[in-house]
Design a protein around this motif. Structure first.
Motif, PDB file in Angstrom:
ATOM      1  N   LYS A   1      16.173  23.600  48.436  1.00  0.00           N
ATOM      2  CA  LYS A   1      16.536  23.422  49.835  1.00  0.00           C
ATOM      3  C   LYS A   1      17.196  24.689  50.355  1.00  0.00           C
ATOM      4  CE  LYS A   1      17.040  18.494  49.493  1.00  0.00           C
ATOM      5  NZ  LYS A   1      17.787  17.316  49.815  1.00  0.00           N
ATOM      6  N   ASN A   2      17.019  24.932  51.641  1.00  0.00           N
ATOM      7  CA  ASN A   2      17.621  26.154  52.176  1.00  0.00           C
ATOM      8  C   ASN A   2      19.113  25.964  52.394  1.00  0.00           C
ATOM      9  OD1 ASN A   2      18.200  25.201  54.846  1.00  0.00           O
ATOM     10  ND2 ASN A   2      16.073  25.506  55.416  1.00  0.00           N
ATOM     11  N   SER A   3      19.809  27.068  52.602  1.00  0.00           N
ATOM     12  CA  SER A   3      21.263  27.037  52.677  1.00  0.00           C
ATOM     13  C   SER A   3      21.767  26.249  53.881  1.00  0.00           C
ATOM     14  CB  SER A   3      21.832  28.454  52.693  1.00  0.00           C
ATOM     15  OG  SER A   3      21.409  29.149  53.839  1.00  0.00           O
ATOM     16  N   ARG A   4      21.026  26.241  54.986  1.00  0.00           N
ATOM     17  CA  ARG A   4      21.473  25.483  56.167  1.00  0.00           C
ATOM     18  C   ARG A   4      21.457  23.985  55.882  1.00  0.00           C
ATOM     19  NH1 ARG A   4      19.083  26.907  61.585  1.00  0.00           N
ATOM     20  NH2 ARG A   4      20.999  25.931  62.230  1.00  0.00           N
ATOM     21  N   VAL A   5      20.465  23.512  55.160  1.00  0.00           N
ATOM     22  CA  VAL A   5      20.411  22.097  54.794  1.00  0.00           C
ATOM     23  C   VAL A   5      21.551  21.768  53.840  1.00  0.00           C
ATOM     24  CG1 VAL A   5      19.058  20.335  53.588  1.00  0.00           C
ATOM     25  CG2 VAL A   5      17.926  21.887  55.190  1.00  0.00           C
ATOM     26  N   LEU A   6      21.811  22.651  52.891  1.00  0.00           N
ATOM     27  CA  LEU A   6      22.907  22.422  51.947  1.00  0.00           C
ATOM     28  C   LEU A   6      24.261  22.407  52.636  1.00  0.00           C
ATOM     29  CD1 LEU A   6      21.766  24.556  48.888  1.00  0.00           C
ATOM     30  CD2 LEU A   6      21.838  22.064  49.059  1.00  0.00           C
ATOM     31  N   GLN A   7      24.450  23.242  53.665  1.00  0.00           N
ATOM     32  CA  GLN A   7      25.723  23.267  54.374  1.00  0.00           C
ATOM     33  C   GLN A   7      26.043  21.910  54.977  1.00  0.00           C
ATOM     34  OE1 GLN A   7      25.527  26.471  57.209  1.00  0.00           O
ATOM     35  NE2 GLN A   7      25.278  28.003  55.619  1.00  0.00           N
ATOM     36  N   VAL A   8      25.076  21.299  55.667  1.00  0.00           N
ATOM     37  CA  VAL A   8      25.354  20.002  56.268  1.00  0.00           C
ATOM     38  C   VAL A   8      25.448  18.915  55.208  1.00  0.00           C
ATOM     39  CG1 VAL A   8      24.480  20.518  58.580  1.00  0.00           C
ATOM     40  CG2 VAL A   8      22.941  19.545  56.899  1.00  0.00           C
ATOM     41  N   MET A   9      24.707  19.044  54.108  1.00  0.00           N
ATOM     42  CA  MET A   9      24.804  18.051  53.028  1.00  0.00           C
ATOM     43  C   MET A   9      26.201  18.039  52.419  1.00  0.00           C
ATOM     44  SD  MET A   9      21.135  18.277  51.009  1.00  0.00           S
ATOM     45  CE  MET A   9      21.891  17.576  49.569  1.00  0.00           C
ATOM     46  N   GLY A  30      22.791  29.038  64.090  1.00  0.00           N
ATOM     47  CA  GLY A  30      23.257  29.197  62.720  1.00  0.00           C
ATOM     48  C   GLY A  30      24.649  28.632  62.474  1.00  0.00           C
ATOM     49  N   THR A  31      25.134  27.827  63.415  1.00  0.00           N
ATOM     50  CA  THR A  31      26.436  27.198  63.248  1.00  0.00           C
ATOM     51  C   THR A  31      26.257  25.718  62.958  1.00  0.00           C
ATOM     52  OG1 THR A  31      26.651  26.716  65.611  1.00  0.00           O
ATOM     53  CG2 THR A  31      27.502  28.842  64.848  1.00  0.00           C
ATOM     54  N   VAL A  32      27.355  25.067  62.664  1.00  0.00           N
ATOM     55  CA  VAL A  32      27.350  23.625  62.438  1.00  0.00           C
ATOM     56  C   VAL A  32      28.291  22.994  63.451  1.00  0.00           C
ATOM     57  CG1 VAL A  32      27.874  21.769  60.799  1.00  0.00           C
ATOM     58  CG2 VAL A  32      26.880  23.907  59.969  1.00  0.00           C
ATOM     59  N   ILE A  33      27.819  21.947  64.135  1.00  0.00           N
ATOM     60  CA  ILE A  33      28.666  21.205  65.059  1.00  0.00           C
ATOM     61  C   ILE A  33      28.764  19.771  64.565  1.00  0.00           C
ATOM     62  CG2 ILE A  33      28.115  22.646  67.050  1.00  0.00           C
ATOM     63  CD1 ILE A  33      26.238  20.362  67.999  1.00  0.00           C
ATOM     64  N   GLY A  34      29.723  19.023  65.081  1.00  0.00           N
ATOM     65  CA  GLY A  34      29.818  17.633  64.678  1.00  0.00           C
ATOM     66  C   GLY A  34      30.975  16.917  65.314  1.00  0.00           C
ATOM     67  N   GLN A  35      31.163  15.696  64.859  1.00  0.00           N
ATOM     68  CA  GLN A  35      32.240  14.840  65.323  1.00  0.00           C
ATOM     69  C   GLN A  35      32.851  14.179  64.107  1.00  0.00           C
ATOM     70  OE1 GLN A  35      31.051  11.342  67.593  1.00  0.00           O
ATOM     71  NE2 GLN A  35      32.854  11.547  68.859  1.00  0.00           N
ATOM     72  N   VAL A  53      37.143  26.006  53.114  1.00  0.00           N
ATOM     73  CA  VAL A  53      36.309  25.817  51.924  1.00  0.00           C
ATOM     74  C   VAL A  53      34.828  25.810  52.291  1.00  0.00           C
ATOM     75  CG1 VAL A  53      35.854  24.360  49.907  1.00  0.00           C
ATOM     76  CG2 VAL A  53      38.173  24.495  50.839  1.00  0.00           C
ATOM     77  N   GLY A  54      34.368  24.758  52.931  1.00  0.00           N
ATOM     78  CA  GLY A  54      32.963  24.632  53.306  1.00  0.00           C
ATOM     79  C   GLY A  54      32.057  24.502  52.096  1.00  0.00           C
ATOM     80  N   SER A  55      30.761  24.563  52.350  1.00  0.00           N
ATOM     81  CA  SER A  55      29.802  24.476  51.249  1.00  0.00           C
ATOM     82  C   SER A  55      29.778  25.791  50.489  1.00  0.00           C
ATOM     83  CB  SER A  55      28.410  24.142  51.786  1.00  0.00           C
ATOM     84  OG  SER A  55      27.885  25.232  52.498  1.00  0.00           O
ATOM     85  N   ILE A  60      32.300  31.200  56.379  1.00  0.00           N
ATOM     86  CA  ILE A  60      33.080  30.660  57.486  1.00  0.00           C
ATOM     87  C   ILE A  60      33.721  31.817  58.237  1.00  0.00           C
ATOM     88  CG2 ILE A  60      34.981  29.136  58.134  1.00  0.00           C
ATOM     89  CD1 ILE A  60      34.485  27.728  55.365  1.00  0.00           C
ATOM     90  N   ASP A  61      33.256  32.046  59.442  1.00  0.00           N
ATOM     91  CA  ASP A  61      33.844  33.074  60.293  1.00  0.00           C
ATOM     92  C   ASP A  61      35.000  32.497  61.096  1.00  0.00           C
ATOM     93  OD1 ASP A  61      32.077  35.120  59.496  1.00  0.00           O
ATOM     94  OD2 ASP A  61      30.564  34.372  60.875  1.00  0.00           O
TER      95      ASP A  61
END
Length: 83
Positions: A1-9, A30-35, A53-55, A60-61
């Motif tokens: 899986k690509n890194s973007r999919v892993l980040q949200v996982m 290339g960012t992640v948003i959410g609630q 921390v993050g994935s 993390i900028d």
């Protein structure tokens, strides 16, 4: 899986581990948003994780948290990924 999919996982897994309600989504920029919803201490733990921390594959900028408010009950059940 690509890194973007892993980040949200990883983010989804962390939200579930903390027992939070919410969702995450990759943006085209290339960012992640959410609630995030849940008890204040758990939400704060998630915010620290997102900020520091993050994935394993993420860089993390910065982390921006906005529209914070108290809710009487969760409006979102479970923690998921949106597409």
């Amino acid at each position: 899986k690509n890194s973007r999919v892993l980040q949200v996982m990883y983010t989804e897994d962390q939200g579930r581990a903390l027992g939070l309600g919410g969702w995450v989504k990759n943006t085209r920029q290339g960012t992640v948003i959410g609630q995030i919803q849940g008890p204040v201490q758990r939400v704060n733990s998630m915010k620290l994780w997102l900020k520091n921390v993050g994935s394993p594959s993420s860089r993390i900028d910065r982390a921006v948290f906005s529209n914070e408010r108290d809710v009487s009950k969760l409006e979102v059940q479970g923690f998921s990924t949106r597409y």
